[in-house]
Design an enzyme around this catalytic site. Structure first.
Site, PDB file in Angstrom:
ATOM      1  CB  SER A 127     -14.511  -1.090 -10.802  1.00 26.95           C
ATOM      2  OG  SER A 127     -14.581  -0.659 -12.137  1.00 26.95           O
ATOM      3  CG  HIS A 151     -18.468  -5.285 -17.114  1.00 20.21           C
ATOM      4  ND1 HIS A 151     -18.895  -4.051 -17.547  1.00 20.21           N
ATOM      5  CD2 HIS A 151     -17.180  -5.119 -16.729  1.00 20.21           C
ATOM      6  CE1 HIS A 151     -17.916  -3.170 -17.410  1.00 20.21           C
ATOM      7  NE2 HIS A 151     -16.855  -3.794 -16.918  1.00 20.21           N
ATOM      8  CE  LYS A 153     -17.741  -0.156 -15.346  1.00 16.34           C
ATOM      9  NZ  LYS A 153     -16.613  -0.128 -14.406  1.00 16.34           N
ATOM     10  CG  ASP A 184     -16.100   2.583 -12.096  1.00 17.95           C
ATOM     11  OD1 ASP A 184     -15.197   2.031 -11.428  1.00 17.95           O
ATOM     12  OD2 ASP A 184     -16.282   2.350 -13.292  1.00 17.95           O
ATOM     13  NE  ARG A 186      -9.114  -0.229  -9.772  1.00 20.78           N
ATOM     14  CZ  ARG A 186      -9.972  -0.950 -10.502  1.00 20.78           C
ATOM     15  NH1 ARG A 186     -11.094  -0.408 -10.951  1.00 20.78           N
ATOM     16  NH2 ARG A 186      -9.727  -2.204 -10.787  1.00 20.78           N
TER      17      ARG A 186
HETATM   18  N1  URA Z   1     -13.683  -3.576 -15.867  1.00 19.38           N
HETATM   19  C1  URA Z   1     -14.150  -2.613 -15.044  1.00 19.38           C
HETATM   20  O1  URA Z   1     -15.141  -1.979 -15.328  1.00 19.38           O
HETATM   21  N2  URA Z   1     -13.509  -2.375 -13.905  1.00 19.38           N
HETATM   22  C2  URA Z   1     -12.421  -3.053 -13.538  1.00 19.38           C
HETATM   23  O2  URA Z   1     -11.886  -2.772 -12.486  1.00 19.38           O
HETATM   24  C3  URA Z   1     -11.916  -4.055 -14.400  1.00 19.38           C
HETATM   25  C4  URA Z   1     -12.582  -4.295 -15.559  1.00 19.38           C
END
Ligand code: URA
Length: 435
Positions: free
Chosen positions: A185, A84, A189, A163, A170
């Site tokens: 966040s 990620h 996930k 999220d 956000r």
């Molecule tokens: N990627 C995400 O999933 N969340 C964030 O806050 C920033 C990047």
């Protein structure tokens, strides 16, 4: 004693530590609708200014995970590893890396996000492919993973719904670049996916949410620590987001560039970041050395196996897989206007933050939650940092369907550039590592 959103916002606004129960009250209230979005947005801004300590950040992550189901992938044999990014401009790495690593018998169960602030999102990019579905139920997600070892989906009402909601808020309230909010966040996930290991790409620089190496390290350490608490193997690379990654920014344009890269014809910087993250994923899952991994990844890319994996992935998620041979089935921009260099010299800067903001202006991202995206919009960069240009030479194309926006952005985009009389070397891509 009854809790109220007002008092919890006040407490965080004044810089006090919140308890697990208070964080849970806010997040659950947002999901159930008892706390309106305007109050939650104020809460996010309070967190932005006051921060959260590690205990609060870990609590927020857990509460967000608990807002939905967690996926159990124990029925799938072999390693399950994901990647990620903390968010970049032109960052289409997941579209190349996930099929590449999945071609090497590593299962990649990926929950991604949409465009966020000035940065792009994997889900929006994938949705530029006609028919592509980013919302799958758990059963279908697991079925596709079992079948081909890769699936990429979004947060939903069942999977990290907290999220899904907080992310969208956000995006439009300038509360993205906060270490606890990014960490919770991303990690919520990733910990809902059923992985054994995770490689994080912590972007650093103008186009990233973390502008300094110091902040990037802190974010990386926070996320690695949360992963460790959950007994996952986690590592992080710190990578440069000074100029856009690759030669395109924009949803459909980035899908094309990712496919080109899977065909062995991608830009060097994108390939380099992909190979380095891939090597970390193989180290976690297969215990391979950096050099062995790199060789394996390059051979897999050149063999066409990763491209074939991408084709299967697009097809199984409902997308039109003819996209691989025919880019014209993607949304096409009505306008493609050139940007020319005002002088002769070397490209010294393409400010990724300014480019990201202008990409939102073009319609690559959203200014309010209800905005729709122009999947065809974006930039094609013909010259990157270090390259020589002459006065009047074309250096980029601005693409989109709204002529007013394209004209405005074309006028503004030159402000993102610096052109120097002296030779400039391209910025270093890898800036550090956290294990
Ligand atoms: N990627 C995400 O999933 N969340 C964030 O806050 C920033 C990047």
């Amino acid at each position: 004693l009854r809790m109220t959103a007002y008092e919890i916002i006040l407490k965080k606004r004044d810089g006090k530590e919140l308890s697990y129960e208070e964080i849970q009250f806010m997040v659950n209230g947002l999901i159930s609708g008892t706390i309106p979005e305007y109050q939650f947005s104020a809460f996010l801004m309070a967190i932005y200014f006051r921060g959260m300590n590690f205990k609060e950040t870990a609590a927020l992550t857990q509460v967000m995970i608990n807002s939905g189901n967690t996926i159990n992938l124990s029925q799938i044999p072999g390693p399950k590893v994901d990647k990620h990014s903390t968010g970049g401009v032109g960052d289409k790495v997941s579209l190349v890396l996930a099929p590449l690593v999945a071609s090497l018998e590593v299962c990649v169960p990926m929950i991604s996000g949409r465009a966020l602030g000035h940065t792009g999102g994997t889900l929006d990019k994938l949705e530029s492919i006609p028919g592509f579905r980013t919302i799958l139920d758990e059963e279908e997600f697991i079925k596709i993973l079992k079948n081909i070892g890769i699936a990429i989906i979004g947060q939903s009402s069942k999977l990290v719904p907290a999220d899904k909601k907080i992310y969208a808020l956000r995006d439009v309230t300038a509360t993205v670049d906060s270490i606890p909010l990014i960490a919770a966040s991303i990690m919520s996930k990733k910990l809902a996916e059923g992985i054994d290991g995770l490689v994080l790409d912590i972007k650093v620089g103008k186009g990233a949410f973390m502008k300094t190496l110091k902040d990037a390290k802190k974010l990386g350490q926070t996320m690695c620590a949360i992963g460790k608490l959950a007994k996952k193997k986690v590592c992080a690379l710190l990578t440069n987001m000074y100029q856009p990654l690759g030669n395109t920014v924009g949803n459909a344009l980035e899908v094309i560039e990712a496919i080109q890269t899977l065909k062995g014809q991608g830009p060097k910087d994108l390939l380099e970041i992909t190979l380095n993250l891939g090597a970390e994923m193989l180290k976690i899952s297969r215990n391979l050395s950096y050099n062995a991994s790199r060789k394996l990844l390059i051979n897999t890319l050149l063999s066409g196996k990763a491209l074939e994996k991408f084709r299967m992935f697009v097809k199984l998620q409902g997308g039109d897989d003819r996209v691989i041979e025919n880019y014209n089935i993607l949304p096409q921009p009505k306008y493609k206007l050139p940007v020319v260099s005002p002088k002769t010299g070397y490209i010294a800067e393409i400010d990724a933050f300014k480019i990201g903001l202008l990409s939102v202006e073009l319609g690559c991202g959203r200014k309010t939650i209800s905005d729709t995206i122009d999947h065809s919009a974006g930039f094609i960069f013909q010259k990157k940092i270090g390259e020589k240009v002459t006065a009047g030479e074309e250096i980029a194309l601005v693409c989109g369907n709204d002529l007013d926006k394209v004209l405005y952005v074309r006028e503004q985009v030159i402000n993102a550039y610096k052109i120097s009389n002296k030779k400039v070397s391209p910025p270093k891509l890898l800036l550090g590592k956290i294990t």
